[in-house]
Design a protein around this motif. Structure first.
Motif, PDB file in Angstrom:
ATOM      1  N   LEU A 122     -10.941   5.164   4.042  1.00  0.00           N
ATOM      2  CA  LEU A 122      -9.583   4.977   3.523  1.00  0.00           C
ATOM      3  C   LEU A 122      -8.864   6.313   3.417  1.00  0.00           C
ATOM      4  O   LEU A 122      -7.707   6.439   3.816  1.00  0.00           O
ATOM      5  CB  LEU A 122      -9.620   4.307   2.149  1.00  0.00           C
ATOM      6  CG  LEU A 122     -10.026   2.849   2.101  1.00  0.00           C
ATOM      7  CD1 LEU A 122     -10.169   2.388   0.663  1.00  0.00           C
ATOM      8  CD2 LEU A 122      -9.032   1.984   2.848  1.00  0.00           C
ATOM      9  N   ASP A 123      -9.542   7.309   2.887  1.00  0.00           N
ATOM     10  CA  ASP A 123      -8.937   8.633   2.758  1.00  0.00           C
ATOM     11  C   ASP A 123      -8.517   9.183   4.119  1.00  0.00           C
ATOM     12  O   ASP A 123      -7.452   9.780   4.248  1.00  0.00           O
ATOM     13  CB  ASP A 123      -9.908   9.610   2.081  1.00  0.00           C
ATOM     14  CG  ASP A 123     -10.143   9.280   0.614  1.00  0.00           C
ATOM     15  OD1 ASP A 123      -9.295   8.580   0.011  1.00  0.00           O
ATOM     16  OD2 ASP A 123     -11.182   9.715   0.077  1.00  0.00           O
ATOM     17  N   VAL A 161      -5.506   2.925  -3.993  1.00  0.00           N
ATOM     18  CA  VAL A 161      -5.812   1.772  -3.140  1.00  0.00           C
ATOM     19  C   VAL A 161      -7.250   1.361  -3.430  1.00  0.00           C
ATOM     20  O   VAL A 161      -8.183   2.115  -3.155  1.00  0.00           O
ATOM     21  CB  VAL A 161      -5.632   2.090  -1.646  1.00  0.00           C
ATOM     22  CG1 VAL A 161      -5.978   0.882  -0.799  1.00  0.00           C
ATOM     23  CG2 VAL A 161      -4.215   2.562  -1.358  1.00  0.00           C
ATOM     24  N   ASP A 208      -1.981   9.360   8.222  1.00  0.00           N
ATOM     25  CA  ASP A 208      -0.593   8.922   8.047  1.00  0.00           C
ATOM     26  C   ASP A 208       0.289  10.076   7.571  1.00  0.00           C
ATOM     27  O   ASP A 208       1.373  10.305   8.105  1.00  0.00           O
ATOM     28  CB  ASP A 208      -0.494   7.787   7.029  1.00  0.00           C
ATOM     29  CG  ASP A 208      -0.885   6.438   7.592  1.00  0.00           C
ATOM     30  OD1 ASP A 208      -1.045   6.325   8.823  1.00  0.00           O
ATOM     31  OD2 ASP A 208      -1.021   5.491   6.792  1.00  0.00           O
ATOM     32  N   VAL A 226       0.845  -1.199   0.000  1.00  0.00           N
ATOM     33  CA  VAL A 226       0.000   0.000   0.000  1.00  0.00           C
ATOM     34  C   VAL A 226       0.882   1.251   0.000  1.00  0.00           C
ATOM     35  O   VAL A 226       0.709   2.155  -0.819  1.00  0.00           O
ATOM     36  CB  VAL A 226      -0.976   0.003   1.194  1.00  0.00           C
ATOM     37  CG1 VAL A 226      -1.653   1.350   1.344  1.00  0.00           C
ATOM     38  CG2 VAL A 226      -2.029  -1.102   1.013  1.00  0.00           C
ATOM     39  N   ALA A 227       1.859   1.299   0.921  1.00  0.00           N
ATOM     40  CA  ALA A 227       2.740   2.468   1.007  1.00  0.00           C
ATOM     41  C   ALA A 227       3.560   2.644  -0.272  1.00  0.00           C
ATOM     42  O   ALA A 227       3.717   3.761  -0.779  1.00  0.00           O
ATOM     43  CB  ALA A 227       3.655   2.338   2.222  1.00  0.00           C
ATOM     44  N   GLN A 248       1.308   3.961  -3.090  1.00  0.00           N
ATOM     45  CA  GLN A 248       0.991   5.382  -2.911  1.00  0.00           C
ATOM     46  C   GLN A 248       2.187   6.259  -3.273  1.00  0.00           C
ATOM     47  O   GLN A 248       2.038   7.288  -3.938  1.00  0.00           O
ATOM     48  CB  GLN A 248       0.552   5.644  -1.470  1.00  0.00           C
ATOM     49  CG  GLN A 248      -0.774   5.030  -1.140  1.00  0.00           C
ATOM     50  CD  GLN A 248      -1.086   5.110   0.342  1.00  0.00           C
ATOM     51  OE1 GLN A 248      -0.249   4.827   1.188  1.00  0.00           O
ATOM     52  NE2 GLN A 248      -2.310   5.501   0.656  1.00  0.00           N
ATOM     53  N   PHE A 253      -5.254   7.524   5.279  1.00  0.00           N
ATOM     54  CA  PHE A 253      -4.094   7.985   4.537  1.00  0.00           C
ATOM     55  C   PHE A 253      -3.743   9.429   4.884  1.00  0.00           C
ATOM     56  O   PHE A 253      -2.567   9.770   5.006  1.00  0.00           O
ATOM     57  CB  PHE A 253      -4.310   7.819   3.034  1.00  0.00           C
ATOM     58  CG  PHE A 253      -4.629   6.395   2.653  1.00  0.00           C
ATOM     59  CD1 PHE A 253      -4.001   5.324   3.291  1.00  0.00           C
ATOM     60  CD2 PHE A 253      -5.552   6.109   1.685  1.00  0.00           C
ATOM     61  CE1 PHE A 253      -4.288   4.009   2.959  1.00  0.00           C
ATOM     62  CE2 PHE A 253      -5.847   4.795   1.332  1.00  0.00           C
ATOM     63  CZ  PHE A 253      -5.215   3.746   1.979  1.00  0.00           C
ATOM     64  N   LYS A 254      -4.752  10.273   5.070  1.00  0.00           N
ATOM     65  CA  LYS A 254      -4.488  11.661   5.457  1.00  0.00           C
ATOM     66  C   LYS A 254      -3.864  11.726   6.847  1.00  0.00           C
ATOM     67  O   LYS A 254      -2.983  12.543   7.103  1.00  0.00           O
ATOM     68  CB  LYS A 254      -5.778  12.484   5.402  1.00  0.00           C
ATOM     69  CG  LYS A 254      -6.207  12.812   3.999  1.00  0.00           C
ATOM     70  CD  LYS A 254      -7.499  13.593   3.964  1.00  0.00           C
ATOM     71  CE  LYS A 254      -7.925  13.800   2.520  1.00  0.00           C
ATOM     72  NZ  LYS A 254      -9.230  14.441   2.410  1.00  0.00           N
TER      73      LYS A 254
END
Length: 113
Positions: free
Chosen positions: A88-89, A77, A95, A15-16, A19, A92-93
């Motif tokens: 999900l957003d 993703v 992170d 995933v990382a 992105q 990620f935001k």
């Protein structure tokens, strides 16, 4: 994810990496997507001697459909079983907010008293 450390770690890395690669390729016309479908109805688990017949699973066709639609939507993703993409957003935001605020200074909690 008990007894799935390698799987969970690999998934987190993919995933990382996806992105980051997507950000690096921005403007090139190349799309990057990582597909995270959860449990899929295939012979994979049966070959491991696991009976998941009572567990709800997506079909392989549904996963393919989601992956292709995710590309059309520009998703990096693609998680076909997650209805609220805002979740999900938000992850990620968060992170980005946490790791984007790293300082070259040692955090106070690590300094000797």
């Amino acid at each position: 994810m008990p007894r799935r450390a390698v799987y969970a770690g690999t998934l987190a890395h993919l995933v990382a990496m996806s992105q980051t690669l997507n950000a690096e390729l921005e403007g090139t016309g190349i799309q990057v997507e990582v597909l995270c479908p959860g449990i899929v109805a295939t012979e994979f688990h049966e070959r491991q001697g696991l009976d998941l017949s009572a567990v709800p699973r997506m079909t392989a066709d549904e996963v393919v459909t989601a992956g292709l639609r995710g590309l059309e939507l520009g998703e990096v993703v693609c998680a076909p079983g997650i209805e609220d993409v805002g979740l999900l957003d938000a992850v990620f935001k968060t992170d980005l907010a946490v790791f984007g605020r790293q300082s070259p200074e040692l955090a106070s909690r690590y300094r000797a008293n």
